[in-house]
Motif scaffolding. Structure first.
Motif, PDB file in Angstrom:
ATOM      1  N   LEU A  70       2.261 -10.790 -12.898  1.00 57.58           N
ATOM      2  CA  LEU A  70       2.003  -9.549 -12.184  1.00 57.58           C
ATOM      3  C   LEU A  70       2.928  -9.395 -10.980  1.00 57.58           C
ATOM      4  O   LEU A  70       3.177 -10.358 -10.263  1.00 57.58           O
ATOM      5  CB  LEU A  70       0.551  -9.534 -11.703  1.00 57.58           C
ATOM      6  N   GLU A 118      -5.166 -11.052  -2.735  1.00 56.78           N
ATOM      7  CA  GLU A 118      -5.930 -11.485  -1.561  1.00 56.78           C
ATOM      8  C   GLU A 118      -7.317 -11.966  -1.986  1.00 56.78           C
ATOM      9  O   GLU A 118      -7.844 -12.936  -1.445  1.00 56.78           O
ATOM     10  CB  GLU A 118      -6.061 -10.318  -0.579  1.00 56.78           C
ATOM     11  N   CYS A 119      -7.907 -11.310  -2.956  1.00 54.76           N
ATOM     12  CA  CYS A 119      -9.270 -11.630  -3.370  1.00 54.76           C
ATOM     13  C   CYS A 119      -9.315 -12.598  -4.549  1.00 54.76           C
ATOM     14  O   CYS A 119     -10.406 -12.989  -4.980  1.00 54.76           O
ATOM     15  CB  CYS A 119     -10.004 -10.344  -3.756  1.00 54.76           C
ATOM     16  N   GLN A 133       2.477  -4.999  -6.116  1.00 54.81           N
ATOM     17  CA  GLN A 133       1.696  -3.865  -6.626  1.00 54.81           C
ATOM     18  C   GLN A 133       0.191  -4.138  -6.604  1.00 54.81           C
ATOM     19  O   GLN A 133      -0.615  -3.237  -6.773  1.00 54.81           O
ATOM     20  CB  GLN A 133       2.122  -3.542  -8.071  1.00 54.81           C
ATOM     21  N   PHE A 134      -0.174  -5.415  -6.419  1.00 52.41           N
ATOM     22  CA  PHE A 134      -1.597  -5.771  -6.436  1.00 52.41           C
ATOM     23  C   PHE A 134      -1.969  -6.623  -5.217  1.00 52.41           C
ATOM     24  O   PHE A 134      -2.510  -7.715  -5.367  1.00 52.41           O
ATOM     25  CB  PHE A 134      -1.936  -6.527  -7.722  1.00 52.41           C
ATOM     26  N   PRO A 135      -1.706  -6.108  -4.027  1.00 53.44           N
ATOM     27  CA  PRO A 135      -1.953  -6.924  -2.825  1.00 53.44           C
ATOM     28  C   PRO A 135      -3.420  -7.322  -2.672  1.00 53.44           C
ATOM     29  O   PRO A 135      -3.715  -8.480  -2.371  1.00 53.44           O
ATOM     30  CB  PRO A 135      -1.509  -6.001  -1.684  1.00 53.44           C
ATOM     31  N   ASN A 136      -4.322  -6.405  -2.905  1.00 55.16           N
ATOM     32  CA  ASN A 136      -5.740  -6.710  -2.711  1.00 55.16           C
ATOM     33  C   ASN A 136      -6.254  -7.671  -3.773  1.00 55.16           C
ATOM     34  O   ASN A 136      -7.069  -8.542  -3.505  1.00 55.16           O
ATOM     35  CB  ASN A 136      -6.556  -5.418  -2.742  1.00 55.16           C
ATOM     36  N   LEU A 137      -5.765  -7.502  -4.981  1.00 58.12           N
ATOM     37  CA  LEU A 137      -6.166  -8.391  -6.064  1.00 58.12           C
ATOM     38  C   LEU A 137      -5.788  -9.826  -5.723  1.00 58.12           C
ATOM     39  O   LEU A 137      -6.580 -10.756  -5.900  1.00 58.12           O
ATOM     40  CB  LEU A 137      -5.473  -7.952  -7.357  1.00 58.12           C
ATOM     41  N   ARG A 179      -0.778 -15.693 -13.133  1.00 62.57           N
ATOM     42  CA  ARG A 179      -0.826 -14.295 -12.738  1.00 62.57           C
ATOM     43  C   ARG A 179       0.287 -13.956 -11.764  1.00 62.57           C
ATOM     44  O   ARG A 179       0.810 -12.853 -11.774  1.00 62.57           O
ATOM     45  CB  ARG A 179      -2.175 -14.013 -12.079  1.00 62.57           C
ATOM     46  N   MET A 185     -11.234 -15.994  -4.348  1.00 59.59           N
ATOM     47  CA  MET A 185     -12.682 -15.778  -4.274  1.00 59.59           C
ATOM     48  C   MET A 185     -13.224 -15.314  -5.631  1.00 59.59           C
ATOM     49  O   MET A 185     -14.262 -15.773  -6.090  1.00 59.59           O
ATOM     50  CB  MET A 185     -12.971 -14.718  -3.214  1.00 59.59           C
ATOM     51  N   ALA A 186     -12.488 -14.439  -6.268  1.00 60.83           N
ATOM     52  CA  ALA A 186     -12.950 -13.912  -7.554  1.00 60.83           C
ATOM     53  C   ALA A 186     -13.046 -15.032  -8.579  1.00 60.83           C
ATOM     54  O   ALA A 186     -13.874 -15.002  -9.487  1.00 60.83           O
ATOM     55  CB  ALA A 186     -12.004 -12.832  -8.059  1.00 60.83           C
ATOM     56  N   GLY A 227     -15.601 -17.850  -7.033  1.00 63.19           N
ATOM     57  CA  GLY A 227     -16.744 -17.155  -6.446  1.00 63.19           C
ATOM     58  C   GLY A 227     -18.098 -17.789  -6.761  1.00 63.19           C
ATOM     59  O   GLY A 227     -18.329 -18.276  -7.863  1.00 63.19           O
TER      60      GLY A 227
END
Lengths: 223, 223
Positions: free
Chosen positions: B181, B191-192, B185-189, B177, B195-196, B199
């Motif tokens: 990617l 960051e998470c 453009q996908f900082p939060n994605l 990814r 965990m995702a 998880g």
DNA sequence: ACCTGAACACCGTTCAAGT
DNA sequence: ACCTGAACACCGTTCAAGT
């Protein structure tokens, strides 16, 4: 037939492209259902031999994933940029729900085809951004996102696959169940039956959203 | 072959029944996936000609509905009888979730085949009874029930169809990814992302349940 | 580069014939 | 009453041949 005549033929009909194939596939799914989509029917609809499709798409699975991509692009995102937790996410989820309800026959596609193109990940990024801004940890942001999207998809699934989705058959349905089921064993079901059948699904969806956001805000205050 | 020999043959193998067909179909779905279930393969698995199935079952759709029925019967209900709102419903939903997770390949079946046999309606009756007892109106009981079941199914769908469900490929996935990617453009994605991927879905499910029940109780207090 | 017909290995289901 | 082989109308996909 001369070479010139064939040239004319080709120019008369649109050239086959991936986009045209996907758009037609979605139309077919919307009209006749997912089960009815076959490469051969799709080709016929496009006025082309079945094998031509394979010049633009590797196989049927790719068509299904492509259609899913198209659907995810239909989600309206402008209304959720930069807004606060409840307003922003509710707007995004309502838009998502609208797309799902507009294409009920494609629901299974969205449920089972995880798409990881940038376009498809944009809504997730926006959702997570909103949750992080509101104060959730990365872990809880992911969990809250899963909860909200899971709820939305599940709720639409309920609405779309309801055994009594056809309102014209409500009375029949009630009568039939009264025959089939021992009423005394299902008192609550019968009490709630009319509502479950005639139910306002939009209101039910909002009821759930309200409850979830109330719960999320409580979590936030407690942490 | 004499008539006597055939008689012996018949006695040697179990007689074909609807139950045996459904059990075998579920096994096949669990092992190879829903796509792989065909009447012919099912018959072969049962050591019988494809057409024999039609003596016990009208068509393939009936097999799929039958399997759905079998699954719904697997839900453990004893633990939710007569308990209070949160304890009782949580127990029922966890049991429901367990069944779904035990048969991930059959999830689509549960999502799309509304079954209205008494056995299948029992869990709904119990859920509604608990909600009514807690003080919800018939309308809100149905809405709360939809919310909870929708959330549960949606959440499991998320878990089961996660593009990165295979833990052995987590690192690959992250690396891939990052290539595909644009990170900025996908900082939060990003960051998470870890965990995702790694998880704890059980914890995530409980997180959502807690939030939903908090919200439901608030609704109840307000009305 | 794009399209195609014939072919292969599958489907679900019907029907007439067997026991 | 239950099982079956042959047949019908479909599938997705490959391949060699066309333009």
């Amino acid at each position: 037939m001369t070479a010139k005549a064939i040239e004319t033929d080709r120019r008369l009909r649109e050239p086959l492209t991936r986009e045209r194939i996907l758009a037609c596939a979605l139309q077919l799914i919307d009209r006749d259902g997912l089960e009815e989509l076959s490469m051969r029917r799709l080709a016929a609809e496009l006025d082309v031999s079945a094998m031509s499709l394979y010049n633009h798409v590797p196989n049927k699975e790719a068509v299904l994933e492509g259609v899913t991509e198209v659907l995810l692009r239909e989600i309206e995102l402008t209304e959720m940029e930069g807004l606060d937790l409840e307003t922003g996410l509710k707007a995004g989820l309502r838009s998502f729900r609208r797309v799902l309800l507009d294409h009920p026959n494609a629901l299974t596609l969205i449920e089972t085809r995880p798409i990881v193109t940038p376009d498809a990940l944009k809504p997730i990024e926006l959702s997570l951004a909103t949750l992080r801004r509101a104060g959730f940890s990365p872990d809880d942001a992911v969990r809250a996102h899963w909860m909200l999207v899971g709820y939305t998809i599940g709720h639409v699934g309920f609405q779309v696959n309801s055994p009594i989705a056809d309102p014209s058959r409500v009375q029949d349905e009630i009568a039939m169940r009264r025959q089939t089921l021992p009423v005394e064993q299902f008192p609550n079901l019968f009490e709630c039956l009319r509502m479950a059948i005639e139910g306002d699904f939009d209101a039910a969806f909002e009821f759930g959203l309200d409850a979830i956001f109330a719960g999320l805000k409580a979590k936030l205050a407690a942490s």
